[in-house]
Scaffold this motif. Structure first.
Motif, PDB file in Angstrom:
ATOM      1  N   LEU A   1       0.884  -1.170   0.000  1.00  0.00           N
ATOM      2  CA  LEU A   1       0.000   0.000   0.000  1.00  0.00           C
ATOM      3  C   LEU A   1       0.923   1.222   0.000  1.00  0.00           C
ATOM      4  N   PRO A   2       1.291   1.690  -1.169  1.00  0.00           N
ATOM      5  CA  PRO A   2       2.370   2.687  -1.219  1.00  0.00           C
ATOM      6  C   PRO A   2       1.987   4.083  -0.737  1.00  0.00           C
ATOM      7  N   ARG A   3       0.668   4.287  -0.503  1.00  0.00           N
ATOM      8  CA  ARG A   3       0.219   5.637  -0.137  1.00  0.00           C
ATOM      9  C   ARG A   3       0.641   6.054   1.258  1.00  0.00           C
TER      10      ARG A   3
ATOM     11  N   ASN B   1      11.922   6.194 -10.331  1.00  0.00           N
ATOM     12  CA  ASN B   1      13.329   5.841 -10.567  1.00  0.00           C
ATOM     13  C   ASN B   1      14.187   6.047  -9.328  1.00  0.00           C
ATOM     14  N   ASP B   2      13.959   7.165  -8.626  1.00  0.00           N
ATOM     15  CA  ASP B   2      14.732   7.422  -7.398  1.00  0.00           C
ATOM     16  C   ASP B   2      14.415   6.372  -6.340  1.00  0.00           C
ATOM     17  N   CYS B   3      13.142   6.052  -6.242  1.00  0.00           N
ATOM     18  CA  CYS B   3      12.700   5.044  -5.272  1.00  0.00           C
ATOM     19  C   CYS B   3      13.385   3.707  -5.568  1.00  0.00           C
ATOM     20  N   ALA B   4      13.363   3.311  -6.842  1.00  0.00           N
ATOM     21  CA  ALA B   4      13.955   2.027  -7.235  1.00  0.00           C
ATOM     22  C   ALA B   4      15.457   2.029  -6.968  1.00  0.00           C
ATOM     23  N   GLU B   5      16.104   3.113  -7.319  1.00  0.00           N
ATOM     24  CA  GLU B   5      17.551   3.205  -7.130  1.00  0.00           C
ATOM     25  C   GLU B   5      17.908   3.018  -5.651  1.00  0.00           C
TER      26      GLU B   5
ATOM     27  N   THR C   1      10.845   4.479   8.555  1.00  0.00           N
ATOM     28  CA  THR C   1      12.310   4.606   8.665  1.00  0.00           C
ATOM     29  C   THR C   1      13.043   4.271   7.363  1.00  0.00           C
ATOM     30  N   TYR C   2      12.261   3.928   6.337  1.00  0.00           N
ATOM     31  CA  TYR C   2      12.876   3.618   5.032  1.00  0.00           C
ATOM     32  C   TYR C   2      12.574   4.769   4.093  1.00  0.00           C
ATOM     33  N   GLU C   3      13.584   5.576   3.811  1.00  0.00           N
ATOM     34  CA  GLU C   3      13.336   6.804   3.040  1.00  0.00           C
ATOM     35  C   GLU C   3      12.853   6.516   1.630  1.00  0.00           C
ATOM     36  N   PHE C   4      13.111   5.284   1.145  1.00  0.00           N
ATOM     37  CA  PHE C   4      12.699   4.963  -0.224  1.00  0.00           C
ATOM     38  C   PHE C   4      11.286   4.397  -0.312  1.00  0.00           C
ATOM     39  N   PHE C   5      10.617   4.207   0.808  1.00  0.00           N
ATOM     40  CA  PHE C   5       9.227   3.749   0.740  1.00  0.00           C
ATOM     41  C   PHE C   5       8.425   4.815  -0.029  1.00  0.00           C
ATOM     42  N   PRO C   6       7.563   4.386  -0.975  1.00  0.00           N
ATOM     43  CA  PRO C   6       6.917   5.364  -1.865  1.00  0.00           C
ATOM     44  C   PRO C   6       6.308   6.581  -1.149  1.00  0.00           C
ATOM     45  N   ALA C   7       5.587   6.334  -0.058  1.00  0.00           N
ATOM     46  CA  ALA C   7       4.940   7.465   0.621  1.00  0.00           C
ATOM     47  C   ALA C   7       5.962   8.389   1.275  1.00  0.00           C
TER      48      ALA C   7
END
Lengths: 394, 270
Positions: A60-62, A93-97, A70-76
């Motif tokens: 649920l990326p929202r 792309n930033d999220c995936a990287e 605590t994970y800065e790359f989580f979509p939300a």
């Protein structure tokens, strides 16, 4: 190849690590960022991380609940206001990287490409997942000189699997994707009753697993309960076991709200000779009315601890879960080295023994409800038999 | 460009083409610049046809391999396009199908075709592999021709999704082509056609989905869509052929490498 057992981590992951260390109940863990902070994972010993699979849980990326913050790359987290098209355009792309980098830096056994939860049978299922997570992650991976094998996470539900065309399209898509080595498969099923009781869906899941394996893809099956015994006959590479029920059945609600207000589950004791967990409240009746009660029990240190008069039955007692992990993993270990056909034969024997035991319980005048009874066993056997027939095993 | 195209058309007027079919004709010409060349001329009444021809040449231009004819030029007038390419001396595989019934010969040819097609896969799918589109040169090496409907998977499709089937030769088309399931078309679609061709090589030209050979009243396409075929091939290759002829893409080899590996293993025991 031998079947591996991984622990699906959730609350109190320390019990899982104790169990793996003390009782050899697992070959690795699947890390849940919903329950474990980033800093804690980074502090795990290297050999633990090297055997671990990281499940990014972008279901649920929202909204990022609990430790997911605590994970800065989580979509939300990466996109202040998550909105699908905006995310794909500006943040995917930033999220995936960052997600790929995190997994490479920690040396996890595989790189997992995340998935999102899509209920029903969306017509744009594959296109949606490709745009939002898959292509950006593969692009990020292609820029790395070296990385471990790649798993694609996917959640498949009953509707998808029971619709022949949808299942076919899913298989053609999954097996045709370039840049992935395997699948981290989550099979959705109702959490009520506690054991899965739908022979058609189980049979179709078996066929689905088998089709993936015929494509020589590595297959990890997440969020499994006792039905992993059944799925083992289709030869996945890794099956999972867990402590609390929300690690044994995938429930999207667990990722949508705070679980703090939920009532704890009633403690249940696993009986390997029944392939079922029995409500602890029934144990006195069992001991009084079953002549062979002692033979029905699984004897280990945790059982001794639980059966002390002073033991306070409560869902927070680790002995209940460690007992389950020990006994169920032993059953899985006993079939781990066998091929599909031999597993089918062995699990059939186990089910027949469990059915006999349930018959004796019934004859002793102890009616069991759907969550403690053996209804699931013949349902599992029906699905297994049909699959075995397809394979020419019977 | 148009002037040059008109000049070529004027030059060819009155000359006899070596091949004609549909809206296309092919001439063989000796050119000072390129030597012996094939000049393919096609009429177009829509942008779609022109675009397809352009894509064919784009694909071929990018590949520098003995397995494909070299494309030298692409020109167009208002109604016709011209492809100037290397002339391949040889015969179509259709004419030589019966010469490969020994397993080793059939697998050697299959190996060569895969080696050539690997230059296209996975990004480009030929989509029209058949014995007519394979020229066997005098040294025995195959050349794959007619990339007219080859598809770059990241290009927009030129076929409407609601059409019954996509562009293909039905007797060599996989189910995903016959039912126009575009998202399912990938290199495994070519693998299916190669499975048919290999069966034909091993069965002296007999098509495995031929209704007469099977003994039913279906069409070739019906048999392909129902997964009904008959192969009488040596046991050592039957598993390989069956996998290549998997009805659905997920039932075939997932990647070219395991297919090649299997081929090599069979070759070792021959």
């Amino acid at each position: 190849m031998a079947l591996e057992i991984y622990h699906q981590l959730g609350h109190n992951a320390v019990w899982n690590f104790d169990s793996i260390r003390d009782d050899n109940t697992g070959d690795g863990v699947i890390i849940s960022p919903r329950h474990i902070k980033r800093s804690k994972i980074e502090a795990y010993p290297v050999n633990t991380r090297n055997r671990a699979i990281f499940d990014p849980q972008f279901f649920l990326p929202r909204e990022a609940f609990k430790k997911l913050t605590t994970y800065e790359f989580f979509p939300a987290n990466i996109a202040n206001e998550f909105e699908t098209n905006g995310f794909i355009e500006s943040h995917a792309n930033d999220c995936a990287e960052a997600c790929v980098n995190f997994q490479i830096e920690n040396g996890f056994r595989f790189i997992t490409i995340p998935t999102r939860y899509l209920p029903g049978m969306p017509s744009d299922f594959s296109a949606n997942l490709e745009k939002i997570f898959i292509r950006p992650h593969i692009t990020a991976l292609n820029s790395k000189t070296n990385h471990n094998q790649v798993l694609l996470e996917i959640i498949v539900n009953q509707q998808m699997i029971n619709d022949a065309e949808y299942q076919r399209d899913l298989l053609n898509w999954l097996t045709g994707l370039d840049g992935i080595d395997g699948i981290y498969l989550i099979l959705e099923r109702p959490s009520n009753p506690k054991q899965f009781q739908d022979e058609n869906t189980i049979y179709n899941y078996l066929r689905f697993i088998n089709a993936i394996k015929l494509n020589d893809m590595f297959l990890v099956m997440g969020y499994l309960g006792l039905e992993s015994l059944v799925y083992s006959i289709a030869s996945p590479d890794i099956v999972t076991i867990g402590t609390f029920e929300n690690t044994r059945v995938f429930q999207i609600d667990s990722f949508a709200e705070s679980e703090t207000d939920r009532r704890g589950p009633r403690p249940r004791v696993y009986f390997s000779k029944l392939i079922q967990s029995i409500d602890h409240g029934l144990l006195d009746a069992f001991s009084r009315r079953l002549d062979d009660y002692n033979e029905l029990l699984d004897h280990n240190g945790y059982q001794v601890e639980m059966f002390q008069p002073e033991f306070k039955w409560h869902f927070t007692k680790s002995a209940i879960y460690k007992h389950h992990l020990l006994e169920f993993s032993t059953q899985l270990r006993n079939i781990a080295e066998l091929d599909g056909r031999q597993r089918f034969e062995r699990v059939t024997e186990m089910i027949n023994i469990a059915n006999d035991n349930f018959r004796r319980i019934s004859e002793a005048g102890i009616p069991l409800d759907i969550d403690s009874g053996g209804n699931h066993l013949n349902i599992w056997l029906t699905a297994m038999n049909e699959f075995a027939q397809d394979q020419g095993w019977r | 460009m148009k002037d040059k195209a008109k000049e070529i058309l004027n030059y060819l007027e009155g000359k006899t083409p070596i091949k004609t079919g549909g809206q296309k004709r092919v001439y063989v010409v000796n050119s000072k610049k390129y030597g012996k060349i094939a000049v393919k001329i096609g009429k177009f009444d829509s942008e779609k046809v022109l675009e397809r021809a352009k894509r064919e040449t784009e694909t071929q231009t990018k590949i520098d391999s003995p397995y494909f004819a070299k494309v030298y030029e692409f020109l167009a007038t208002d109604r016709e396009y011209i492809i100037v390419e290397e002339f391949i001396e040889g015969e179509t595989l259709t004419k030589r199908l019966t010469e490969y019934s020994e397993v080793k010969d059939a697998l050697d040819l299959l190996n060569h075709l895969i080696e050539g097609l690997k230059l296209l896969w996975p990004r480009i799918v030929h989509r029209d592999l058949k014995p007519d589109n394979i020229i066997i040169k005098s040294n025995g090496n195959p050349v794959i021709i007619d990339l007219g409907i080859a598809r770059l998977l990241d290009h927009t499709s030129l076929t409407l999704s609601d059409q019954g089937s996509g562009p293909c030769t039905p007797a060599y088309a996989a189910i995903e082509q016959l039912t126009n399931r575009k998202t399912d078309i990938d290199w495994r679609t070519d693998q299916f056609a190669l499975g048919i061709i290999t069966s034909q090589l091993l069965m002296k030209g007999q098509h495995p989905f031929d209704p007469k050979y099977i003994g039913n009243r279906n069409s070739y396409a019906d048999n392909i869509m129902s997964g009904i075929y008959k192969i009488e091939v040596p046991k050592v290759v039957s598993e390989l052929i069956k996998k290549m002829l998997g009805k659905e893409p997920h039932q075939r080899f997932r990647k070219p490498e395991p297919l090649i590996e299997k081929l090599n293993k069979i070759s070792e025991v021959l």
